[in-house]
Design an enzyme around this catalytic site. Sequence first.
Site, PDB file in Angstrom:
ATOM      1  NE  ARG A 207      -3.988  -2.147   1.924  1.00 37.73           N
ATOM      2  CZ  ARG A 207      -5.095  -2.324   2.650  1.00 37.73           C
ATOM      3  NH1 ARG A 207      -5.335  -1.551   3.680  1.00 37.73           N
ATOM      4  NH2 ARG A 207      -5.943  -3.271   2.357  1.00 37.73           N
ATOM      5  CG  ASP A 277      16.687   2.472 -11.008  1.00 36.12           C
ATOM      6  OD1 ASP A 277      16.991   1.345 -11.455  1.00 36.12           O
ATOM      7  OD2 ASP A 277      17.513   3.271 -10.534  1.00 36.12           O
ATOM      8  CG  ASP A 279      19.220  -1.335 -12.414  1.00 35.76           C
ATOM      9  OD1 ASP A 279      19.146  -0.600 -11.395  1.00 35.76           O
ATOM     10  OD2 ASP A 279      19.708  -0.956 -13.489  1.00 35.76           O
TER      11      ASP A 279
END
Length: 424
Positions: A207, A277, A279
Amino acid sequence: MMGWFQYLSAASLLAFVPRVSGLLAFPGAEGFGRNALGGRTGSVYHVTNLADKGTGSFRDAVSQANRIVVFDVGGTINITDRVVVSKNVYIAGQTAPGDGITVYGNGLSWSNANEAIVRYVRFRMGKSGDSGKDGITIADGKNMIFDHVSVTWGRDETFSINGDVTNVTIQDSIIGQGLDTHSCGGLMQTDGGISLFRNLYIDNKTRNPKVKGVNDFQNNVVYNWGGGGGYIAGDSDGQSYANIINNYFISGPTTSVTAFTRGNANFHGYVSNNFYDSDRNGVLDGTALCAKTTCYSDMDIVSTKFDYPGPTTLRSPADAVTYVLNNVGTTYPSRDAVDERLVAEVRSWGKTGQLISDEAASPMYGPGYIAGGTKPTDTDGDGIPDDWERAHGLDPQDSSDAMEISSSGYANIEVYVNSLVPSS
Ligand SMILES: *[C@@H]1O[C@H](CO)[C@@H](O)[C@H](O)[C@H]1NC(C)=O
Ligand SMILES: *[C@@H]1O[C@H](CO)[C@@H](O)[C@H](O)[C@H]1NC(C)=O
Ligand SMILES: *[C@H]1O[C@H](CO)[C@@H](O)[C@H](O)[C@H]1NC(C)=O
């Protein structure tokens, strides 16, 4: 002479103090809650001690309607029972000396606290707070704005809005570290309109937020959500109408699911230019999420932006990250150790961050030390320091000028407290 007003009580006359149409709660107020009135028609209340209750305490300050609450002390206010805030209260945390104000130990309710303005306070619930309760709850009410607050360690949700609620803004704030086992950022559920601008959601399992109803989500940063989900699109039978614009989602060590989950054909989303993002490589190098329905769970993607009162300046997702990390939370008088840590976790770009279940244990070790400081000289005790009164043509020996409405539409004391901090 007899007039219609003879039949009105003093309290109802108060309601006739003209509300300057369109006046912002404070310069820089944005979104659905931008016109909240606060305590403009009331009186000044000084918080003079850090006690849990009694005269001069924070709890006493917010227990009555129509107040502008200023702080003569800085430090940590430890609360045992939950605090219930009344209507028409402006909590001006930026007036606190030292390192400002932290309210620690349990949560607060703004249910029914219409016309609330809340700025520059840290609300840290914690493990000893009531089981099953939120850090901040709003179950009904209208016209409220939360600006530069830091809310952490909710036992149920951390900041939750659910019910007959209209016109709420949360801007430039941190909502983080919901405590396990629930570990929630919060539900944002109402048809009456919620704006979430430039906030940091961090270290909540789920949430971050969960949205249903009318919602405007722009320029937020969401970091290190857990397996429950980042932005969760409501998947109920009710209709939702949401803008989701120029936000940045960044995976952290705990993240195991994608940025958007759930949603169904009843969730109508205008989604534009959100970055992700995923990674965790220590560099901020996300890319734009695709525009297909599947990239945003199964919501109904609409092509026209909902006409909600948006932010004055819409930043690119990358600029939003820079801005949010520099400005989010209780930055005045200074950021505390908890917020510094949370911001540093984001700046690791995926390397650090964790869910916690006990704020007193490693790695947080509690709410930290908040220095008390000394308040500036205020001879007439009206909440406005002598130097500021002299510089602005007010009388440092006359306490009645603080609540006088200036040509700007704000009470003089509002002009003072709002001048302490940047307007956007
Ligand atoms: C919500 O805010 C708008 C804009 O300030 C205002 O016109 C409207 O009356 C508010 N709604 C309620 C229920 O107060
Ligand atoms: C509140 O509790 C903290 C420890 O958690 C303590 O450092 C602080 O002094 C307490 N504040 C007051 C006013 O007692
Ligand atoms: C969020 O909090 C829960 C506990 O409530 C915790 O298990 C989870 O790890 C937290 N999320 C993150 C990303 O730390």
